[in-house]
Design a protein around this motif. Structure first.
Motif, PDB file in Angstrom:
ATOM      1  N   THR A  98       1.026  -1.133   0.006  1.00  0.00           N
ATOM      2  CA  THR A  98       0.063   0.214   0.088  1.00  0.00           C
ATOM      3  C   THR A  98       0.804   1.234   0.243  1.00  0.00           C
ATOM      4  O   THR A  98       1.895   1.398   0.805  1.00  0.00           O
ATOM      5  CB  THR A  98      -0.926   0.032   1.311  1.00  0.00           C
ATOM      6  N   ALA A  99       0.875   2.189  -1.032  1.00  0.00           N
ATOM      7  CA  ALA A  99       1.747   3.097  -1.368  1.00  0.00           C
ATOM      8  C   ALA A  99       1.646   4.178  -0.093  1.00  0.00           C
ATOM      9  O   ALA A  99       2.616   4.670   0.238  1.00  0.00           O
ATOM     10  CB  ALA A  99       1.345   3.684  -2.624  1.00  0.00           C
ATOM     11  N   GLY A 100       0.718   4.470   0.606  1.00  0.00           N
ATOM     12  CA  GLY A 100       0.373   5.366   1.468  1.00  0.00           C
ATOM     13  C   GLY A 100       1.372   5.016   2.940  1.00  0.00           C
ATOM     14  O   GLY A 100       1.313   5.597   3.762  1.00  0.00           O
ATOM     15  N   THR A 101       1.743   3.692   2.948  1.00  0.00           N
ATOM     16  CA  THR A 101       2.400   3.152   4.100  1.00  0.00           C
ATOM     17  C   THR A 101       3.822   3.625   3.848  1.00  0.00           C
ATOM     18  O   THR A 101       4.568   3.363   4.954  1.00  0.00           O
ATOM     19  CB  THR A 101       1.912   1.771   4.352  1.00  0.00           C
ATOM     20  N   MET A 102       4.362   4.039   2.840  1.00  0.00           N
ATOM     21  CA  MET A 102       5.649   4.189   2.623  1.00  0.00           C
ATOM     22  C   MET A 102       6.084   5.396   3.324  1.00  0.00           C
ATOM     23  O   MET A 102       5.295   6.568   3.171  1.00  0.00           O
ATOM     24  CB  MET A 102       6.132   4.364   1.233  1.00  0.00           C
ATOM     25  N   ASP A 103       7.286   5.901   4.034  1.00  0.00           N
ATOM     26  CA  ASP A 103       7.560   6.728   4.742  1.00  0.00           C
ATOM     27  C   ASP A 103       8.085   7.739   3.565  1.00  0.00           C
ATOM     28  O   ASP A 103       8.586   7.489   2.560  1.00  0.00           O
ATOM     29  CB  ASP A 103       8.956   6.670   5.644  1.00  0.00           C
ATOM     30  N   GLY A 104       7.736   9.256   3.895  1.00  0.00           N
ATOM     31  CA  GLY A 104       8.219  10.288   2.910  1.00  0.00           C
ATOM     32  C   GLY A 104       7.825  10.162   1.556  1.00  0.00           C
ATOM     33  O   GLY A 104       6.819   9.670   1.384  1.00  0.00           O
ATOM     34  N   LYS A 105       8.478  10.937   0.591  1.00  0.00           N
ATOM     35  CA  LYS A 105       8.076  10.979  -0.804  1.00  0.00           C
ATOM     36  C   LYS A 105       8.421   9.735  -1.542  1.00  0.00           C
ATOM     37  O   LYS A 105       9.630   9.190  -1.152  1.00  0.00           O
ATOM     38  CB  LYS A 105       9.099  12.067  -1.422  1.00  0.00           C
ATOM     39  N   THR A 106       7.763   9.257  -2.359  1.00  0.00           N
ATOM     40  CA  THR A 106       7.940   7.787  -2.860  1.00  0.00           C
ATOM     41  C   THR A 106       8.623   7.977  -4.117  1.00  0.00           C
ATOM     42  O   THR A 106       9.205   7.291  -4.720  1.00  0.00           O
ATOM     43  CB  THR A 106       6.600   6.829  -3.102  1.00  0.00           C
ATOM     44  N   GLY A 107       8.497   8.885  -4.804  1.00  0.00           N
ATOM     45  CA  GLY A 107       8.946   9.336  -6.383  1.00  0.00           C
ATOM     46  C   GLY A 107       7.989   8.520  -7.315  1.00  0.00           C
ATOM     47  O   GLY A 107       8.380   8.321  -8.364  1.00  0.00           O
ATOM     48  N   LEU A 108       6.608   8.023  -7.007  1.00  0.00           N
ATOM     49  CA  LEU A 108       5.841   7.251  -7.793  1.00  0.00           C
ATOM     50  C   LEU A 108       4.803   8.002  -8.285  1.00  0.00           C
ATOM     51  O   LEU A 108       4.526   8.926  -7.728  1.00  0.00           O
ATOM     52  CB  LEU A 108       5.421   5.903  -7.248  1.00  0.00           C
ATOM     53  N   LYS A 109       4.259   7.775  -9.408  1.00  0.00           N
ATOM     54  CA  LYS A 109       2.936   8.114  -9.885  1.00  0.00           C
ATOM     55  C   LYS A 109       1.711   7.276 -10.185  1.00  0.00           C
ATOM     56  O   LYS A 109       2.185   6.058 -10.413  1.00  0.00           O
ATOM     57  CB  LYS A 109       3.422   8.628 -11.251  1.00  0.00           C
TER      58      LYS A 109
END
Length: 128
Positions: A98-109
């Motif tokens: 789940t992308a929202g569980t990554m810390d900080g900026k992900t660099g993903l779109k």
């Protein structure tokens, strides 16, 4: 993949910190899923990336619980704060994160929507 894939190591976890993980290497851009199961587990739709199992390391998994959500998949969540973290298709060597569980900026779109026929009637889909 996104143009911003220089992030080779990312960490993340649930709200209470009972589950913490590290992702090693580049990630594919985000797919949003609007299926009924994703909507039920998240309260809305989910936004996920994925990673091969051998590039996912658990730093802490004391509260990680796997729920068999169908005969072909399981979902990982925190049994203390309820954080929706992972989707794993049985027999596959990758995990959706789940992308929202990554810390900080992900660099993903966000690049794709799936199961749009199941989406809730209370929101419109963004153009991707």
């Amino acid at each position: 993949m996104s143009d911003n894939q220089e992030l080779d190591v990312r960490e993340g976890g649930c709200l209470c910190g009972g589950v913490r993980y590290r992702l090693d290497g580049p990630l594919p851009d985000v797919t949003t899923c609007h299926c009924n199961q994703c909507r039920k587990t998240s309260g809305h739709y989910v936004a996920m990336t994925s990673i091969p199992k051998d590039r996912l390391t658990f730093l802490s998994d004391e509260t990680l619980t796997w729920f068999p959500s169908s005969d072909f998949a399981e979902r990982g969540f925190c049994n203390r704060c309820g954080g929706n973290l992972f989707y794993h298709r049985l027999g596959h060597d990758s995990y959706a994160i789940t992308a929202g569980t990554m810390d900080g900026k992900t660099g993903l779109k966000t690049v794709r929507n799936i199961f749009v026929e199941d989406k809730g009637d209370y929101y419109d889909l963004p153009d991707v």
